[in-house]
Design a protein around this motif. Structure first.
Motif: not given
Length: 83
Positions: A39-46, A25-33
């Motif tokens: 979630p940040v670690a997963r986004a970094v993996e992606l 995808s063009e962007v991965a959106i990580v919602f605040g929590i």
């Protein structure tokens, strides 16, 4: 709960909860929590896997952590080597 209402919730769940099927995808959106590290670690993996060209962090001031969630997540990603 009547059938129509139950069916509505089932359909909502299909829209809100995404399967583990990952695609580029063009962007991965990580919602605040409050507990944002996973979630940040997963986004970094992606991002590193080339599945997300950009990361977009959301979230406002969170009194529980005393900071803006989006800022904290972005700083963590940068500290992890994400430009």
């Amino acid at each position: 709960m009547d059938f129509e209402c139950e069916t509505g919730f089932r359909n909502l769940g299909q829209e809100v909860f995404v399967s583990d099927r990952v695609f580029p995808s063009e962007v991965a959106i990580v919602f605040g929590i409050t507990t944002w590290r996973r979630p940040v670690a997963r986004a970094v993996e992606l991002y590193r896997a080339g599945l997300a060209k950009r990361l977009l962090f959301t979230g406002g001031f969170n009194a529980r952590i005393g900071a803006v969630e989006a800022t904290e997540m972005a700083q963590a990603a940068v500290s992890d080597g994400i430009p």
